[in-house]
Design an enzyme around this catalytic site. Sequence first.
Site, short mmCIF file in Angstrom:
data_model
loop_
_atom_site.label_atom_id
_atom_site.label_comp_id
_atom_site.label_asym_id
_atom_site.label_seq_id
_atom_site.Cartn_x
_atom_site.Cartn_y
_atom_site.Cartn_z
N ASP A 102 -7.54 -6.34 -5.82
CA ASP A 102 -6.19 -6.00 -5.36
C ASP A 102 -5.39 -5.44 -6.53
O ASP A 102 -5.61 -5.82 -7.68
CB ASP A 102 -5.47 -7.23 -4.78
CG ASP A 102 -4.33 -6.84 -3.85
OD1 ASP A 102 -4.45 -7.06 -2.63
OD2 ASP A 102 -3.30 -6.31 -4.34
N ASP A 142 -8.40 -5.35 4.10
CA ASP A 142 -7.15 -5.66 4.80
C ASP A 142 -6.01 -4.93 4.10
O ASP A 142 -4.86 -5.35 4.16
CB ASP A 142 -6.91 -7.18 4.79
CG ASP A 142 -5.95 -7.61 5.89
OD1 ASP A 142 -5.88 -6.92 6.93
OD2 ASP A 142 -5.29 -8.65 5.72
N LYS A 182 -8.79 -2.61 8.36
CA LYS A 182 -7.58 -2.56 9.18
C LYS A 182 -7.22 -1.13 9.54
O LYS A 182 -7.30 -0.22 8.70
CB LYS A 182 -6.41 -3.20 8.42
CG LYS A 182 -5.09 -3.21 9.20
CD LYS A 182 -3.94 -3.64 8.32
CE LYS A 182 -4.02 -5.11 8.00
NZ LYS A 182 -2.86 -5.56 7.19
#
Length: 227
Positions: A102, A142, A182
């Site tokens: 991330d 995600d 997603k």
Amino acid sequence: MKGHRKLHVKVNKAKGRKVSSTRWLQRQLNDPYVNSARSEGYRSRSAFKLLQINEKYKCIKPGMNVIDLGSAPGGWAQVLAKLTNATQLYQNLPQGQVIAIDLNPMDPINGVDFHQKNAFDLEEGEFFNSLATSETDGILSDMASPATGHRKTDHIRIVALCELAFDLASNVLKSGGFFVAKVLEGGADHRLQRDLKQSFSHVHTFKPDATRKDSSEKYIVCLGFEN
């Protein structure tokens, strides 16, 4: 979620608080998945989305090596660590590995190897080479960009992130691997759908029950990577 008693909490207006903030707070307090995440020790309600995806498609198993893109604050990484047995919770099952990535920082999670990196910079250098040789069973994304409120712009942005994750999957997944990402209402665009169907034996679009009813987000679940 079984045996959960529905809550109905009304948040009174407060001086200095915006109406939108009051609505958000009321939604959080009355959201059963927010409360369940708190009681079960998950960092975010999104953990239940992944649990429901895996309940339906059975794609994540003990002993697997998986990569979690857009991992912060760590709800999916927590689920992955358990499902892959990265924590060696089950001594009689093979141990997996979870690599979480991330742009934002993330507090440590037992069994998760976290790297604070920009996903757009992954396809180069030694780190990418290590991923490409890691026998990766699954890529999960995600990732989401900040919402603009303009539906077409938001759709373009999230498709771009999905394409980025798919590009990584195409380079590092082993044969038979899976890919979860997603998307928004309408799913992936036609070109990406075509590429996914050419690369995987099964491509599904799924909206977990844990997704808020007013949310347009869905997930593309691709099984059986063919390299």
